[in-house]
Design an enzyme around this catalytic site. Sequence first.
Site, PDB file in Angstrom:
ATOM      1  N   LYS A  76      45.831  27.909  40.530  1.00 49.28           N
ATOM      2  CA  LYS A  76      45.589  28.567  41.808  1.00 49.28           C
ATOM      3  C   LYS A  76      44.465  27.822  42.511  1.00 49.28           C
ATOM      4  CE  LYS A  76      44.656  33.238  43.637  1.00 49.28           C
ATOM      5  NZ  LYS A  76      44.439  34.658  43.259  1.00 49.28           N
ATOM      6  N   SER A 151      47.528  37.897  45.488  1.00 47.30           N
ATOM      7  CA  SER A 151      47.208  36.687  46.199  1.00 47.30           C
ATOM      8  C   SER A 151      47.637  35.417  45.478  1.00 47.30           C
ATOM      9  CB  SER A 151      45.700  36.618  46.456  1.00 47.30           C
ATOM     10  OG  SER A 151      44.995  36.544  45.227  1.00 47.30           O
ATOM     11  N   SER A 175      46.284  40.627  41.638  1.00 49.61           N
ATOM     12  CA  SER A 175      46.860  39.374  42.128  1.00 49.61           C
ATOM     13  C   SER A 175      47.539  38.489  41.099  1.00 49.61           C
ATOM     14  CB  SER A 175      45.796  38.560  42.848  1.00 49.61           C
ATOM     15  OG  SER A 175      45.588  39.111  44.115  1.00 49.61           O
TER      16      SER A 175
HETATM   17  N1  GLN Z   1      45.620  42.900  47.064  1.00 46.29           N
HETATM   18  C1  GLN Z   1      44.281  43.047  46.606  1.00 46.29           C
HETATM   19  C2  GLN Z   1      43.327  42.626  47.706  1.00 46.29           C
HETATM   20  O1  GLN Z   1      43.785  42.219  48.711  1.00 46.29           O
HETATM   21  C3  GLN Z   1      44.039  42.266  45.353  1.00 46.29           C
HETATM   22  C4  GLN Z   1      43.800  40.828  45.556  1.00 46.29           C
HETATM   23  C5  GLN Z   1      43.452  40.112  44.285  1.00 46.29           C
HETATM   24  O2  GLN Z   1      43.672  40.626  43.191  1.00 46.29           O
HETATM   25  N2  GLN Z   1      42.867  38.927  44.430  1.00 46.29           N
HETATM   26  O3  GLN Z   1      42.147  42.709  47.583  1.00 46.29           O
END
Ligand code: GLN
Length: 483
Positions: A76, A151, A175
């Site tokens: 990532k 994400s 995410s």
């Molecule tokens: N969807 C969640 C957010 O927008 C989690 C994102 C993540 O785990 N990086 O904060």
Amino acid sequence: MHQLTLAEIARGLADKSFSSEELTGALLARIKQLDPQINSFISVTEDLALGQARAADARRAAGDTGALLGAPIAHKDLFCTNGVRTSCGSKMLDNFKAPYDATVVAKLAEAGMVTLGKTNMDEFAMGSANESSHYGAVKNPWNLEHVPGGSSGGSAAAVAARLLPATTGTDTGGSIRQPAALTNLTGLKPTYGRVSRWGMIAYASSLDQGGPLARTAEDCALLLQGMAGFDAKDSTSIEEPVPDYSASLNASLQGLRIGLPKEYFGAGLDPRIADLVQASVKELEKLGAVVREISLPNMQHAIPAYYVIAPAEASSNLSRFDGVRFGYRCENPKDLTDLYKRSRGEGFGMEVQRRIMVGTYALSAGYYDAYYVKAQQIRRLIKNDFMAAFNDVDLILGPTTPNPAWKLGAKGSDPVAAYLEDVYTITANLAGLPGLSMPAGFVDGLPVGVQLLAPYFQEGRLLNVAHRYQQVTDWHTRAPNGF
Ligand code: GLN
């Protein structure tokens, strides 16, 4: 070769069916051919990969037999990678080449893994759809009109499209697990402190945790083995021995106590997903598990608490991007204030700016007690709920997401609609617990995931249960059309 899992690749490399250089070349060609359809990579590191592949082949010829030696990986794009652009999906860091490797990157490289590139992601890991990336949205290989989740959407889409067998992701509120669910993968968020955060660009430091995405639990076990462990460079890393995750994959599930939280099956959950979750429970019962209903009474407060705590931490972490030290700087600033304002205004996208403003507000004098302190109190109650539940059960099971992957753009104008999709995943981050999502069926041709949660440091139990489940089901073996 692209159909092979990480475990099959390890065996193929060990018995010399193919070399790492051959495998790497084949996968790089496949990425070039197919990634334009899904946009899962921000950078492809061809030269680095071929060099690492040759070095791995040489190590093997010299007698090295490491399980991950010569196997492919992509990170990532928030794991700092020495000499390689590490953008965090943001214009702010589009020109940033990391001067060192994150611990996760270094550990997997030392194990001999070959880095094919850096994967697309929501900007600064904020999102559940991978639509907020400066490099464009990622598309779901199961249906190119749908989101892959976020994400870590690039990491998930790349594996789902068989561009490579495994990737790293990070999970602050879901995410890893949520994109795994939406693309038919197995994804594991480890216990907070199990995997070093050093060199991982921070979103919300008390919630962030790196982990593996792959097609099978067996592959996640191999990858977690390479990622986990104490790191003196991360002050929240925990000094706890790393068990042999592959060794416990086949342990019996006889008598395993699984809890189904009644709050998970209320309004908001797609009933077709509820049915698939119940079907997965039946399979685990056949394997010897015993199931009972439990309660997590404070779950309803998790989304509001998370969406105060995560932006609060983000507003602090992202203050370092000021247009002075590194990253994007605006053209011709009039004075210092103009430099800060325009560099941050032009460098950060809308969702990131929204979160910085929410977080700054929640931390400001006068509002701190009303929002931030309250959110922390809720966080404690959520953790207490889990501790009470784990007195009675060994594992908690439920849906990973309330809905299958939605259409690109469908929630674009309504951030709260996207936040609500995190309802099942964020509690594990607030409590610091490990969680895993595994493939459990399809709705309208789109994948559905089941989430397993376990007590602290019981990643082995999650992988064991998922592996046994994957031995009696074949959801995880299904590939999207055209890939
Ligand atoms: N969807 C969640 C957010 O927008 C989690 C994102 C993540 O785990 N990086 O904060």
